[in-house]
Design a protein around this motif. Structure first.
Motif, PDB file in Angstrom:
ATOM      1  N   ASP A 106       0.796  -1.232   0.000  1.00 28.54           N
ATOM      2  CA  ASP A 106       0.000   0.000   0.000  1.00 28.54           C
ATOM      3  C   ASP A 106       0.828   1.281   0.000  1.00 28.54           C
ATOM      4  OD1 ASP A 106      -2.140  -1.682   0.134  1.00 28.54           O
ATOM      5  OD2 ASP A 106      -3.150  -0.599   1.770  1.00 28.54           O
ATOM      6  N   CYS A 134       1.074   3.973  -2.854  1.00 28.95           N
ATOM      7  CA  CYS A 134      -0.060   4.804  -3.281  1.00 28.95           C
ATOM      8  C   CYS A 134       0.134   6.256  -2.875  1.00 28.95           C
ATOM      9  CB  CYS A 134      -1.356   4.253  -2.687  1.00 28.95           C
ATOM     10  SG  CYS A 134      -1.893   2.745  -3.500  1.00 28.95           S
ATOM     11  N   ASP A 148      -0.897  -2.739  -9.426  1.00 24.68           N
ATOM     12  CA  ASP A 148      -0.677  -3.482  -8.179  1.00 24.68           C
ATOM     13  C   ASP A 148      -0.796  -4.963  -8.485  1.00 24.68           C
ATOM     14  OD1 ASP A 148      -0.894  -4.645  -5.572  1.00 24.68           O
ATOM     15  OD2 ASP A 148      -1.489  -2.673  -4.794  1.00 24.68           O
ATOM     16  N   ARG A 171      -1.347  -7.321  -6.526  1.00 22.65           N
ATOM     17  CA  ARG A 171      -2.294  -8.042  -5.670  1.00 22.65           C
ATOM     18  C   ARG A 171      -3.693  -8.016  -6.311  1.00 22.65           C
ATOM     19  NH1 ARG A 171      -1.141  -4.610  -0.363  1.00 22.65           N
ATOM     20  NH2 ARG A 171      -1.276  -3.011  -1.974  1.00 22.65           N
ATOM     21  N   ALA A 200      -6.455  -8.088  -4.849  1.00 24.56           N
ATOM     22  CA  ALA A 200      -7.337  -7.186  -4.110  1.00 24.56           C
ATOM     23  C   ALA A 200      -6.879  -5.740  -4.231  1.00 24.56           C
ATOM     24  CB  ALA A 200      -7.374  -7.587  -2.638  1.00 24.56           C
ATOM     25  N   GLY A 201      -5.669  -5.536  -4.656  1.00 22.45           N
ATOM     26  CA  GLY A 201      -5.156  -4.169  -4.776  1.00 22.45           C
ATOM     27  C   GLY A 201      -4.924  -3.541  -3.415  1.00 22.45           C
ATOM     28  N   ALA A 217      -6.883   3.106  -1.567  1.00 25.27           N
ATOM     29  CA  ALA A 217      -7.311   2.993  -2.966  1.00 25.27           C
ATOM     30  C   ALA A 217      -8.467   3.947  -3.258  1.00 25.27           C
ATOM     31  CB  ALA A 217      -7.716   1.555  -3.276  1.00 25.27           C
ATOM     32  N   VAL A 260      -6.685   2.221 -11.182  1.00 24.19           N
ATOM     33  CA  VAL A 260      -5.945   1.235 -10.395  1.00 24.19           C
ATOM     34  C   VAL A 260      -6.065  -0.103 -11.119  1.00 24.19           C
ATOM     35  CG1 VAL A 260      -5.762   0.041  -8.188  1.00 24.19           C
ATOM     36  CG2 VAL A 260      -6.402   2.472  -8.247  1.00 24.19           C
ATOM     37  N   ARG A 318      -5.621  -3.654 -10.653  1.00 20.19           N
ATOM     38  CA  ARG A 318      -5.395  -4.685  -9.626  1.00 20.19           C
ATOM     39  C   ARG A 318      -4.986  -5.982 -10.329  1.00 20.19           C
ATOM     40  NH1 ARG A 318      -9.411  -1.362  -7.913  1.00 20.19           N
ATOM     41  NH2 ARG A 318      -9.258  -0.591  -5.771  1.00 20.19           N
ATOM     42  N   GLY A 319      -4.127  -6.732  -9.709  1.00 19.14           N
ATOM     43  CA  GLY A 319      -3.694  -8.001 -10.302  1.00 19.14           C
ATOM     44  C   GLY A 319      -2.946  -7.818 -11.606  1.00 19.14           C
ATOM     45  N   ASN A 345      -3.969  -3.345   3.157  1.00 19.64           N
ATOM     46  CA  ASN A 345      -3.956  -4.730   2.669  1.00 19.64           C
ATOM     47  C   ASN A 345      -2.535  -5.272   2.757  1.00 19.64           C
ATOM     48  OD1 ASN A 345      -6.624  -4.770   2.188  1.00 19.64           O
ATOM     49  ND2 ASN A 345      -6.477  -4.593  -0.047  1.00 19.64           N
TER      50      ASN A 345
END
Ligand SMILES: [Zn+2]
Lengths: 1107, 85
Positions: free
Chosen positions: A364, A367, A385, A387, A389-390, A395, A405, A407-408, A533
């Protein structure tokens, strides 16, 4: 109390925008009212007071700072502190130049000049960038594979490699700046002044402890300097100001900004380098900086750096954490930066390092960089990111700012060579191992990356503490401490601000209690923290191609170590992390793996299919960051390097024009040249027909031997034996032999031995019969080590029944006293003996020559000097010319001689009186060189010149000094088989057969059967290796041929008295070989035929000293 | 830098001291009666333990007195000091 006041200036003075395209119109902790001009690679640039060189370079939009070590890839600034691997620069010119500084750590000053150390011959046109395309030649272990054969060419390779790898230029002039050391003690030493360190220092100091807190940055605060968090209802910046004020108000607190704790040694001894003044001092008026200033004439004024040596009762390590890069193809392109560095430049320096940023992270914290960029007015292309879930709560803020964003997703490619132009982003599976979707290209000129944080465990580890792998944070954290220390905050794996503050406070209070203070608790400041996270380890982004075919993925930027290198090392059999480190250079250089180590371990773990915890990490050693030699030396340079000892007669010698030499720490007259006397170059050759015509000579003829000497024709490059021989030495020698000479022998070591058991003690130390000495008599005495080798020699005088006086060699005085004390205290404590050094109480004047007695008899006094009353080797006390003296009739020249001890403060008066009275005998002062010649003519040994710790008294022919019917130190060793070998080297005299060559001392002696006296022919390889001419077993054809070595020359002089050179030497079984001829092998390849003779060249019966 | 406790002066920096090697090596009373091997053992052979080591130190830049220390060669901790003899 020297915390720097922060001076954030919120206004722009204007007019600088053009030169500093990346400077924000407002913000930062810089002083915009103080613009500064500096030069980087000859380009004029602007910055502000409070900038570092790195922030100013970024403000000026300079992307490429250097070239990489191996592949010469363009590199830009990546970090903002000591972790910076790329921006390694050379600052200053001439004497002030300092190589290999990190631009992120150089405070900007007006007139600073800096240049790239990488990139030869030029930054923009780099010939060696071709390496980047030939990288298969430069893979892991390339040093070992490519450059080892043939070995003789390594020197050539090394020179080119050094030039190519650009290690910076050492200053060629003496360092004109001043450095100093300071010793300090404290209850609590806090390392690091971030949130945890500040709270710890506050808690300990408020409880009354003596606290030293050091931080390598110019301002205290650590992450608070660029944090957007709120602390106790204030902005981070406001809270920091209040905390610093509270800390400064505590008594007994020392605040050290710009100070790096670089070493943690035993018993809580730590070393701190304080950079007091970053810019060099102004050169003094009227002096151009180019000519080398005289040693010792340091610039006046401020200290440049101060090395603190601190002994602390308790150490709190709040060293913080270093952000990790992510490993993806071309992750070294200029524009790829650590996310925290982006925030740092925006908040602290008002510099936005890009126009269109993209964030790539597995946690995190990065960010914040997206929010900071947006607030600074830059476009933010995306947050990528890995992850699924980001990021956590943050976020929302990012997306509210209109930032996409992903994510993944991961970065799978970077375009742009001298600056990032775009990145390729690809979806990734939840475990981060496989790509599962189509890539898209996103334009950006800045990648702010974060792969998590590595606690700076270096000092904890240096102190002997263990480290443990934390799965939760994917980093090594401190384990059990090795000494009285504790780690706290991000340096302990506690990355959240509230945890740092609370932990810091707790360890501060604990430390105060441990140091004996009553802890004074206070409320912990509250912070607002969002839910986070958890980090997902991402050691290497899955690549579109295999790692071997993919663009380079860098692990260690400074050493250009890539994922491929580690994989290759494993394929070639290296598995231990220490071996892989050395094979791939991972973690070498000034960087010492601060950025790359963990990613490297992870790459190794992946190849070995082991958990990282099992791979382990390499050893951390001091210094944490490089330290200048000047700081290590401190004030101990020039005249302060070593004390200079002068005899009470020194001023007279100086006035008489003496040349001096250093003996031990003493300055001794070497010889006394007179006006018009030449220093004659050698080798000396007599003119034809003059040979052997003169020995000695009288009065006015004293210089005659030299009148017939001339310079020998010397072939070019032919090294001569002794460089020169002062004419004065010959004159001094002849004066001592023919009339009267005088020498200052005050530097002799002098020890008084008194006590009931003085005789018993000295019997065990010396080899001769001490008990048999009558009061008033002297003896020559030698002492041996327990190994039987000669250690020191001198005269022993018996002044009373239980009272002795010993002399030692000048250099051996302290060592002999130490040796005697050791035996007395540790082995024979029952002996009642007291030792007192009287070296400096007495000055000693030696009167030497056939007229010495006549001179003394002509002075008033109560000592009878005639032979009957004052025989050779005896001592008398009395009055001489009004001075209380001890007179020893001893001789180190073989002449009639007296040594007079006089109280030091009366020495000059007596010397003057002797000089005056000696006028009728043409009294001649002489120095150490003449002393050496006189004793060599007589075959008297000089310990340390003719001996080297492996020479026994038997080797020297001193059997007459060894007493059979008592034990003494070293006696038993003389009976060891090795000490009785027939072929031991024995001390003999040598005469050059040509009658002219003065052999260099140290010359090797070889058997006479050399090939015609000509040097063996040397093959090229032998020249390249600097091969020794002599004694090297010649296996291969064409090599130097082996010649048996039989000894070496220990002393060698031209004897003016004898009219030819003489030498003393250690020769295998030499005493039985008198009359034999052997050869001296000179270093220029010539051989000189020499004859073995007795070491006594002059007055072999010893009659002259007995008259 | 070690901290060493001189029995006479107290605890001082290592730089004030000189090292004198392994303690408790008594000089043989009658060296002449020893075999070469026995003499060599006294002269050359020294322990090199991992762990506790008794050794001689002298407060060279202080009181110039010798004393015996027990040092752990792994941790560099000193466990005892006493006068020699
Ligand atoms: Zn002491």
């Amino acid at each position: 109390m020297r915390a720097k006041a922060s001076s954030p200036d919120k206004g722009d003075s204007g007019g600088m925008g053009k030169q500093q395209p990346n400077r924000l119109p407002r913000g930062g902790r810089i002083d915009r009212s103080q613009p500064l001009t500096f030069h980087f690679n000859n380009r004029a640039c602007q910055g502000y007071a409070g900038d570092t060189l790195a922030s100013a370079l970024l403000a000026n939009g300079i992307d490429v700072i250097g070239r990489s070590f191996k592949y010469h890839r363009p590199r830009g600034i990546m970090g903002s502190g000591m972790e910076e691997p790329n921006a390694i620069i050379q600052v200053g010119v001439g004497a002030d130049t300092v190589p290999n500084l990190r631009a992120t750590e150089v405070a900007l000053y007006d007139g600073l000049t800096a240049s790239t150390v990488r990139g030869w011959p030029g930054l923009d046109f780099d010939l060696l960038a071709i390496n980047d395309f030939c990288h298969r030649l430069l893979s892991a272990g390339f040093y070992y594979k490519t450059f080892m054969r043939p070995g003789a060419l390594w020197k050539w390779y090394e020179r080119c490699l050094r030039k190519a790898s650009g290690l910076g230029v050492s200053p060629q002039l003496p360092d004109p700046d001043r450095y100093t050391h300071r010793n300090a003690h404290c209850d609590v030493l806090v390392v690091g002044a971030g949130p945890a360190g500040l709270m710890a220092a506050l808690a300990a100091a408020k409880s009354g402890a003596r606290v030293i807190i050091a931080d390598e940055q110019s301002e205290f605060g650590g992450s608070l300097l660029y944090s957007a968090a709120r602390v106790a209802g204030n902005s981070a910046d406001e809270w920091l100001g209040k905390a610093l004020t509270a800390l400064a108000d505590c008594p007994e607190v020392v605040l050290l900004p710009c100070s790096t704790v670089f070493g943690y040694y035993d018993y809580n001894f730590l070393t701190i380098l304080e950079r007091c003044r970053d810019r060099p001092a102004e050169p003094r008026q009227g002096l151009s900086p180019s000519p080398p200033e005289r040693e010792g004439s340091k610039r006046q004024g401020e200290i440049r750096q101060r090395l603190w040596r601190v002994r602390a009762k308790r150490v709190i390590l709040a060293t913080g954490a270093i952000e990790r890069p992510l490993v993806f193809p071309n992750n070294d392109r200029p524009g790829v930066m650590l996310a925290s560095a982006v925030s740092h430049y925006i908040h602290r320096y008002g510099v936005c390092p890009g126009r269109r940023g993209l964030i790539f992270a597995n946690n995190d914290s990065a960010c914040q960089a997206a929010l900071d960029l947006a607030a600074a007015g830059a476009a933010v292309a995306a947050v990528v990111d890995c992850r699924a879930a980001g990021p956590g709560a943050i976020a929302d803020a990012v997306e509210q700012a209109g930032i996409d964003v992903f994510r993944g997703h991961v970065i799978t490619g970077v375009t742009g060579r001298k600056r990032v132009r775009s990145v390729q982003v690809t979806p990734v599976s939840a475990d981060g191992k496989t790509l599962n979707g189509a890539s898209k290209t996103i334009a950006c000129d800045l990648v702010a990356m974060s792969g998590g944080w590595s606690p700076a465990v270096h000092l904890h580890s240096q102190a002997g503490g263990g480290i443990a792998w934390s799965e939760a944070h994917a980093c090594f954290i401190p384990d059990k401490p090795g000494q009285d220390n504790v780690s706290v905050g991000a340096g302990n794996g506690s990355f959240a601000l509230d945890a740092c503050l609370a932990e810091g406070q707790q360890v501060g209070l604990d430390a105060a209690r441990q140091c004996g203070f009553e802890p004074v608790p206070f409320s912990t400041p509250k912070t607002v923290s969002a839910t986070v996270n958890p980090l997902q380890p991402l050691w290497r982004t899955p690549a579109l191609q295999s790692p071997e075919r993919s663009p380079k993925q860098f692990l260690d930027y400074q050493n250009d170590t890539t994922v491929t290198d580690v994989r290759l090392a494993v394929r070639e059999g290296f598995q231990n992390v220490e071996h892989v480190k050395r094979y791939t250079a991972l973690g070498f250089g000034t960087d010492q793996g601060k950025l790359g180590n963990i990613n490297g371990m992870a790459a190794l773990a992946e190849c070995l299919d082991k958990p990282i915890a099992e791979v382990g990490t390499t050893t951390f050693r001091p210094p944490y960051t490089p330290v200048a030699f000047g700081a290590c030396a401190g004030m101990d340079v020039g005249q302060l390097y070593e004390p200079v000892r002068k005899t009470p007669l020194h001023d007279w010698h100086e006035a008489a024009g003496a040349e001096f030499e250093v003996v031990g720490q003493w300055l001794r007259p070497w010889y006394f040249p007179r006006a018009g006397e030449d220093r004659l170059p050698l080798p000396l050759t007599k003119k034809a027909g003059a040979r052997g015509a003169e020995t000695g000579g009288e009065g006015g003829d004293r210089r005659k031997p030299f009148a017939t000497l001339s310079l020998a024709a010397q072939a070019p490059g032919e090294a001569s034996a002794r460089e020169d021989l002062p004419e004065a030495v010959a004159r001094e020698c002849l004066a001592a032999r023919n009339s009267l000479a005088i020498m200052d022998a005050s530097t002799l070591g002098k020890i008084e031995v008194q006590g009931l058991d003085a005789v018993a003690f000295l019997e065990r130390i010396y080899t001769h019969n001490v008990a048999g000495m009558k009061i008033g008599r002297c003896a020559y005495g030698i002492m041996l080590g327990e190994d039987g080798m000669l250690m020191d020699d001198g005269v022993m005088a018996r002044l009373g029944e239980r009272h002795f006086y010993l002399t030692t060699t000048t250099g051996g005085a302290a060592g002999v006293l130490h040796w005697l004390e050791q035996w007395l205290q540790t082995e024979w404590p029952e002996l009642k003996v007291y030792l007192t050094s009287v070296t400096e109480r007495w000055a000693t004047i030696a009167l030497v020559g056939p007229n010495s007695r006549k001179l003394l008899q002509g002075l008033n006094g109560d000592i009878a000097f005639d032979q009957a009353d004052f025989p050779f080797m005896s001592v008398r006390s009395g009055v001489l010319a009004g001075f209380a003296v001890q007179v020893f009739r001893v001789s180190f020249s073989g002449e009639l001689a007296f040594e007079i001890n006089v109280e030091s403060d009366e020495a000059l008066a007596l010397w003057r009186k002797l000089m005056e009275a000696g006028g009728q005998y043409d009294i001649t002062p002489y120095g150490t060189e003449t002393m050496h010649v006189l004793r060599a003519e007589k075959g008297f040994v000089i310990v340390g010149q003719d001996t080297d710790g492996s020479v026994s008294p038997v080797d020297l022919g001193m059997n007459w000094l060894l007493t059979e019917d008592k034990d003494y130190l070293g006696k038993r060793s003389l009976a060891r088989p090795d000490c009785r070998r027939a072929d031991r080297k024995q001390w003999v005299g040598l005469l050059s057969e040509d009658g002219t060559t003065v052999l260099p001392e140290g010359t090797q002696l070889v058997e006479a059967n050399t090939p015609g006296g000509r040097p063996p022919r040397l093959p090229l390889a032998a020249l390249l290796e600097g091969s020794r001419l002599v004694g090297k077993p010649g296996r291969a054809r064409g090599r130097a041929r082996p010649i048996p070595m039989v000894g070496h020359v220990t002393s060698s002089y031209y004897s003016a008295c004898l009219g030819h050179p003489i030498a003393l030497a250690l020769v295998s079984a030499g005493r039985a070989r008198k009359g034999d001829h052997i050869h001296a092998a000179l270093s220029d390849g010539r051989y000189v035929k020499v004859k073995i003779v007795s070491p006594i060249f002059y007055d072999p019966k010893g009659e002259r000293q007995h008259v | 830098m070690l901290l060493i406790k001189c029995p006479w002066c107290g605890t001082r920096d290592e730089s004030e001291f000189s090292y004198g090697g392994e303690a408790d090596i008594a000089r043989p009373a009658t060296p002449d009666t020893l075999t070469d091997a026995e003499w060599a053992d006294y002269l050359f052979m020294r322990k090199n333990p991992r762990g506790l080591h008794r050794e001689q130190w002298v407060h060279a830049h202080g009181c110039r007195r010798w004393f015996v220390l027990e040092r752990d060669t792994v941790t560099y901790r000193f466990s005892a000091t006493r006068e020699p003899g």
